[in-house]
Design an enzyme around this catalytic site. Structure first.
Site, PDB file in Angstrom:
ATOM      1  N   LEU A 583       0.809  -1.217   0.000  1.00  0.00           N
ATOM      2  CA  LEU A 583       0.000   0.000   0.000  1.00  0.00           C
ATOM      3  C   LEU A 583       0.844   1.270   0.000  1.00  0.00           C
ATOM      4  CD1 LEU A 583      -2.677  -1.161   2.593  1.00  0.00           C
ATOM      5  CD2 LEU A 583      -2.868  -1.156   0.103  1.00  0.00           C
ATOM      6  N   GLU A 658       6.664  -8.901   9.518  1.00  0.00           N
ATOM      7  CA  GLU A 658       7.531  -9.973  10.017  1.00  0.00           C
ATOM      8  C   GLU A 658       8.109 -10.873   8.935  1.00  0.00           C
ATOM      9  OE1 GLU A 658       5.646 -11.179  14.242  1.00  0.00           O
ATOM     10  OE2 GLU A 658       4.176 -10.574  12.740  1.00  0.00           O
TER      11      GLU A 658
END
Length: 692
Positions: A583, A658
């Site tokens: 995004l 992560e």
């Protein structure tokens, strides 16, 4: 395919942070604030016989000392690490047994040092061993995963495999060590509690405090507006918020408590040490026919936490015969908890190193070996992946890295006394999403405000939520303001498991679409009094979706190893990821690179030594617990595939916080083997382990 472009809006709170205007939990100081300093136990097991506070209370500015004899009583909750000062038991060294409260932080610290404690010590057990008689297979590992899972007949398939790998990989305990300490400023106004807390989720803190103190959540306001890192250690409430609230109630004044860094190793969670045995059986072409991943780890006697390190082997590669098992033992040690991709980071290190060993045993190129064992369906569930572009990541990463110019023979390249090697590893991290609510309002002059109890732990949550709202409303981003980080806002899940943007953004997108419809009903122009729309995604999230959902990636490392000293330097690090729609390229690249830097630390530097004689960790500060510095990070690149997945959320995004760490340590370890010919199966890769 994206390049290293940093295109994307800058952080909307950036100016506040660089000018010091952003206020963190310990920077709120109501009038009359007192300061607290906790007292940790100095035995590994036993009970407190007496606490002499006479000298402490003689300190200028002393207010009180809380112990198990006078502290407010708490209700029972599932997380027993929060049941502080409730009895005389000491379950591990570092467990808090008293709290000094004074008019200044200096006085509180002096009080804590003056408290005299008498103990009745008991024999303790703090040593993890694969033959420990107390080992058991839990019903569940962290995250609700089955403790053990078996498909087919592993033993028979492994016995008849043409090529076999049997290796055991070990890791020391690891600690989170965020730059901002765990801190709380708590105050009571009548029967209403206010707490500024350094937390990854204010809603969770509010709900837990309500349970502990027997209160309605409406009487508790928790604010976590700016948080200086957490990495899992702030994912659930920690001792500081409970102690600060107890002290504020007991004294009747606001109380501020910032946990000393030297105490963090014992009280805010850590990744436990793990021993992982990997067995791979394959054909001569490298196709896996049998896979066993058996994990041995530890938990505390306070609460069970089982690092789900075997679960990546249920997701990554197809194998008709598999066994994945966790064994855990309760020891008299600090309680482990979530840390930086729990399960995946530790488990993928072992699996991806074993894959490298299989590549060496079969003579198959390590990239090609992973391609041959790719799968369109998740091995454990049998569900098709909503999207899985691991092969594309491997191929593109190999092209960018110049992988095919590599001489596969270990110790085949040198520059003077330095040995040069390259390695590769795959990455995988599950896609999580949780129900969230949000509110969006437009005022009469066409400006929009988004309200959601999200938490920005340094990832740029405010910025990306403003982007999502602006896109859904089809308005410029500078017309959108975002308010987050307080339980006075619509309820939202914590920032953890790389699920924040997907969860909060879904609710924001839904609310914006609803608001757009309302504006349309008013002829496209908001009325003078404005309009408000709310949304909740509880009914939108499938409890048993038909697809398995994960992010994937491939990481490539080049290392330089000093043949005389064993010192390892990472010269190049490259990652290519498939994580849905990115995004914001600027903040997205920052997160991916940040994860890879953490992977460098995991591979080469980070490690906590548990001294079984005393039951605590030796490394208690950033002088002893080493993390990468700028000099350790040289040429590092993050790229991604433009992945379109219609099964995720309205934004088409996956979590990226992560995935960057998951394969990095294995890629570096594999590169070190290629450079030296020495296979070290124990992290971190300290120089002495290579001098054989």
């Amino acid at each position: 395919m994206n390049t290293t472009s940093t295109a994307g809006p800058a952080r909307v709170e950036g100016r506040e942070k660089v000018t010091g205007a952003a206020r963190y939990a310990a920077e709120h100081t109501p009038p009359g604030t007192a300061y607290a300093w906790p007292v940790p136990a100095t035995i590994a097991r036993g009970r407190v016989v007496s606490v002499d506070t006479g000298r402490a209370m003689d300190e200028p500015g002393a207010l009180t000392v809380l112990t198990h004899e006078n502290a407010p009583r708490l209700k029972e909750v599932d997380d027993a690490t929060l049941l502080l000062l409730q009895n005389d038991r000491v379950p591990h060294r570092g467990w808090y047994i008293a709290l000094a409260v004074a008019r200044s932080p200096e006085a509180a610290r002096a009080m804590a040092a003056a408290i005299e404690v008498t103990y009745a010590a008991e024999d303790h057990d703090a040593e993890l061993a694969t033959d420990h008689p107390g080992l058991y297979v839990p019903d569940e590992a962290n995250g609700g995963f089955p403790g053990s899972r078996e498909w087919g007949d592993f033993d028979a398939a492994y016995a008849r495999a043409a090529v076999r790998v049997d290796a055991t990989y070990t890791m020391a305990g690891l600690h989170n060590h965020p730059m901002e300490p765990h801190a709380t400023t708590a105050r009571w106004e009548g029967d209403h509690l206010f707490a500024h807390d350094s937390s990854q989720g204010a809603t969770t803190v509010q709900q837990t405090l309500a349970a502990l103190f027997g209160m309605d959540t409406e009487r508790i306001t928790v604010v976590s507006e700016h948080v200086g890192g957490g990495f899992g250690s702030k994912g659930t409430p920690r001792p500081q918020v409970v102690l600060a609230v107890m002290a504020a109630r007991h004294t009747g004044v606001p109380v501020k408590l910032a946990l000393p860094r030297a105490q963090l190793a014992a009280v805010v969670g850590h990744r436990p040490p793990v021993v992982q045995r990997l067995r791979l059986g394959a054909g001569e072409d490298g196709t896996i026919s049998a896979l066993a991943h058996e994990v041995t780890t530890q938990t505390s006697t306070v609460r069970q936490f089982v690092e789900q390190a075997a679960t990546p082997s249920r997701t990554m590669y197809v194998s008709p015969h598999s066994r994945t098992t966790h064994r855990v033992v309760e020891l008299d040690v600090p309680s482990p908890s979530w840390m930086r991709a729990p399960g995946e980071a530790s488990g993928m290190y072992a699996l991806e190193c074993a894959m490298d060993e299989l590549a060496c045993a079969t003579g198959v190129d390590p990239v090609e070996l992973r391609v041959r064992n790719d799968t369109a369906t998740e091995p454990d569930s049998g569900k098709p992946f909503s999207s899985r572009h691991l092969v594309e990541c491997l191929r593109e990463g190999a092209r960018r890295f110049g992988w095919h110019e590599r001489d596969p023979r270990p110790r085949s390249r040198a520059e003077g006394r330095h040995l040069i090697g390259t390695g590769v590893a795959s990455s995988c991290y599950p896609v999580y999403v949780a129900p969230s609510s949000a509110e969006v309002r437009v005022d009469g002059d066409g400006r929009f405000s988004v309200r959601v109890n999200a938490t920005d732990i340094g990832t740029g949550a405010r910025t990306v939520l403003a982007q999502i709202a602006a896109e859904a409303l089809a308005v410029p981003m500078d017309r959108v303001a975002v308010e987050i980080g307080s339980t006075s806002l619509p309820t939202a899940p914590l920032a953890g498991g790389s699920c924040g943007t997907a969860s909060w953004g879904w609710a924001v997108h839904k609310a914006c679409r609803a608001l757009g419809d309302l504006i349309g009903e008013h002829g496209g122009t908001p009325p003078p009094g404005g309009l408000t729309a709310t949304a909740d995604t509880s009914d939108d999230i499938e409890s048993d979706p038909p697809h398995a959902k994960s992010s994937f990636g491939a990481q490539f490392a080049e290392v330089r190893v000093d043949a005389d000293t064993g010192e390892v330097r990472v010269r190049r690090l490259l990652g290519v990821f498939a994580a849905g729609r990115i995004l914001n390229a600027r903040t997205g690249r920052s997160q991916l690179i940040g994860g890879m830097v953490m992977g460098v630390g995991m591979a080469l530097l980070e490690g906590s030594t548990l001294d079984s004689r005393f039951g605590d960790f030796a490394e208690r500060d950033l002088a002893a617990y080493h993390v990468p510095a700028c000099a350790d990070i040289r040429d590092i690149e993050a790229h991604w595939i433009d992945e379109h997945d219609p099964h995720l959320n309205p934004m088409g995004s996956k979590g990226i916080g992560e995935i960057g760490i998951v394969g990095t340590a294995a890629a570096i370890a594999n590169a070190v083997h290629h450079a030296t010919g020495v296979r070290v199966r124990d992290l971190p890769l300290h120089p002495e382990k290579l001098l054989v």
